[in-house]
Write a protein that holds these residues in place. Structure first.
Motif, PDB file in Angstrom:
ATOM      1  N   VAL A   1      33.309  33.849  40.793  1.00 24.91           N
ATOM      2  CA  VAL A   1      34.415  33.345  39.565  1.00 24.91           C
ATOM      3  C   VAL A   1      33.634  31.971  39.984  1.00 24.91           C
ATOM      4  CG1 VAL A   1      36.451  32.130  40.401  1.00 24.91           C
ATOM      5  CG2 VAL A   1      36.332  34.356  40.597  1.00 24.91           C
TER       6      VAL A   1
ATOM      7  N   THR B   1      32.162  29.838  36.207  1.00 29.55           N
ATOM      8  CA  THR B   1      32.463  28.966  35.856  1.00 29.55           C
ATOM      9  C   THR B   1      32.434  27.811  35.816  1.00 29.55           C
ATOM     10  OG1 THR B   1      33.557  28.719  38.171  1.00 29.55           O
ATOM     11  CG2 THR B   1      35.434  30.032  36.579  1.00 29.55           C
TER      12      THR B   1
ATOM     13  N   LEU C   1      36.535  40.300  36.132  1.00 29.89           N
ATOM     14  CA  LEU C   1      35.948  39.719  36.505  1.00 29.89           C
ATOM     15  C   LEU C   1      35.806  39.205  35.161  1.00 29.89           C
ATOM     16  CD1 LEU C   1      34.624  38.357  39.346  1.00 29.89           C
ATOM     17  CD2 LEU C   1      37.218  37.484  38.834  1.00 29.89           C
TER      18      LEU C   1
ATOM     19  N   ARG D   1      37.428  38.767  31.615  1.00 29.48           N
ATOM     20  CA  ARG D   1      38.561  37.737  31.879  1.00 29.48           C
ATOM     21  C   ARG D   1      37.875  36.487  31.451  1.00 29.48           C
ATOM     22  NH1 ARG D   1      43.513  35.911  35.380  1.00 29.48           N
ATOM     23  NH2 ARG D   1      44.721  37.176  34.089  1.00 29.48           N
ATOM     24  N   TRP D   2      36.559  36.769  31.889  1.00 28.07           N
ATOM     25  CA  TRP D   2      35.563  35.206  31.834  1.00 28.07           C
ATOM     26  C   TRP D   2      35.038  35.724  30.123  1.00 28.07           C
ATOM     27  CZ3 TRP D   2      29.883  36.076  30.417  1.00 28.07           C
ATOM     28  CH2 TRP D   2      29.285  35.192  30.234  1.00 28.07           C
TER      29      TRP D   2
ATOM     30  N   ARG E   1      38.634  34.942  27.951  1.00 29.07           N
ATOM     31  CA  ARG E   1      38.769  33.224  28.512  1.00 29.07           C
ATOM     32  C   ARG E   1      40.473  32.334  28.039  1.00 29.07           C
ATOM     33  NH1 ARG E   1      34.048  29.514  26.132  1.00 29.07           N
ATOM     34  NH2 ARG E   1      34.150  30.595  24.196  1.00 29.07           N
TER      35      ARG E   1
ATOM     36  N   LEU F   1      40.221  32.080  35.100  1.00 25.95           N
ATOM     37  CA  LEU F   1      39.337  32.626  36.538  1.00 25.95           C
ATOM     38  C   LEU F   1      39.912  32.109  37.793  1.00 25.95           C
ATOM     39  CD1 LEU F   1      37.668  35.608  36.199  1.00 25.95           C
ATOM     40  CD2 LEU F   1      35.820  33.615  36.240  1.00 25.95           C
ATOM     41  N   THR F   2      40.582  32.730  38.483  1.00 22.72           N
ATOM     42  CA  THR F   2      40.249  31.942  39.773  1.00 22.72           C
ATOM     43  C   THR F   2      40.420  32.539  41.193  1.00 22.72           C
ATOM     44  OG1 THR F   2      42.792  32.721  39.754  1.00 22.72           O
ATOM     45  CG2 THR F   2      42.029  30.819  38.839  1.00 22.72           C
TER      46      THR F   2
ATOM     47  N   TYR G   1      43.129  34.995  41.718  1.00 24.79           N
ATOM     48  CA  TYR G   1      42.597  36.109  40.580  1.00 24.79           C
ATOM     49  C   TYR G   1      41.333  37.763  41.712  1.00 24.79           C
ATOM     50  CZ  TYR G   1      41.303  38.826  36.501  1.00 24.79           C
ATOM     51  OH  TYR G   1      41.578  39.964  35.655  1.00 24.79           O
ATOM     52  N   ALA G   2      40.280  37.240  42.438  1.00 23.54           N
ATOM     53  CA  ALA G   2      39.451  37.558  42.775  1.00 23.54           C
ATOM     54  C   ALA G   2      40.128  38.264  43.664  1.00 23.54           C
ATOM     55  CB  ALA G   2      38.042  36.671  42.677  1.00 23.54           C
TER      56      ALA G   2
END
Length: 205
Positions: free
Chosen positions: A103, A107, A174, A177-178, A181, A185-186, A189-190
């Motif tokens: 993550v 980011t 991951l 979601r990346w 957008r 992405l946190t 969440y992971a």
């Protein structure tokens, strides 16, 4: 005189190559991939346009090599073995650790713009996409496969587990979601991905 010129020429070429790497990554981050050009990279790097075309066929090829070099530098910075997924005996904790690190990488401004550009370009340029997968993504995926095989040997997961399918339960969400957008992405969440993938979706007794 001939013998002394070769090392100087080699050093000059390496300086130019590194300047081109830096210019390509910086421009994609500043103006986006669509507005990044060979001419712009050459001007930013302080080299002639033909120097770039002598080494690469396109701006995508320049960016890919620059991005792979960036990944190599990051690996060298953390030292040998540091990019492996830890094997502490606690599979959930180990996976949470690596997904949180992923993550942070996804980011990171240094990673985000060039990675998105290469992901998009790889869809339309099959050769570039295959190289991106082979040299960057596949080695990372194999780290998951290795950790899951270890868990299988220790009886921490089912005996018939296919590591290749299982790892997609972690990296797939991951990446999804990346790319979209649509949601943040946190680390939380992971952690939830690991919980759902390892423990399943059925109610707990």
């Amino acid at each position: 005189m001939t013998e002394s010129k070769a090392p100087v020429s080699s050093r000059r070429s390496e300086r130019s190559r590194r300047a081109i790497y830096d210019a390509a990554l910086a421009l994609v981050g500043e103006v986006g991939y669509a507005r990044t050009t060979i001419e712009g990279i050459a001007a930013r790097a302080g080299v002639g346009k033909q120097t770039i075309y002598r080494w690469w066929p396109s701006k995508a090829a320049v960016l890919l090599e620059a991005f792979l070099d960036l990944a190599d530098q990051a690996a060298e910075a953390v030292g040998p073995g540091q990019y492996e997924i830890p094997d502490t005996g606690d599979l959930e904790a180990d996976l949470r650790h690596v997904l949180r690190a992923t993550v942070d990488e996804l980011t990171s401004p240094a990673y985000d713009a060039p990675a998105r550009a290469l992901a998009a370009e790889g869809v339309v340029d099959a050769e570039l996409g295959a190289t991106f997968v082979e040299k960057l993504l596949e080695p990372q995926l194999q780290l998951y496969a290795t950790r899951l095989r270890s868990a299988r040997r220790k009886g921490q997961v089912r005996d018939d587990l296919d590591p290749r399918i299982a790892l997609e339960l972690f990296v797939g969400p991951l990446a999804h979601r990346w790319l979209l957008r649509t949601l943040p992405l946190t680390h939380d969440y992971a952690d939830r991905i690991v919980d759902y993938a390892v423990n399943g979706l059925a109610p707990r007794g």
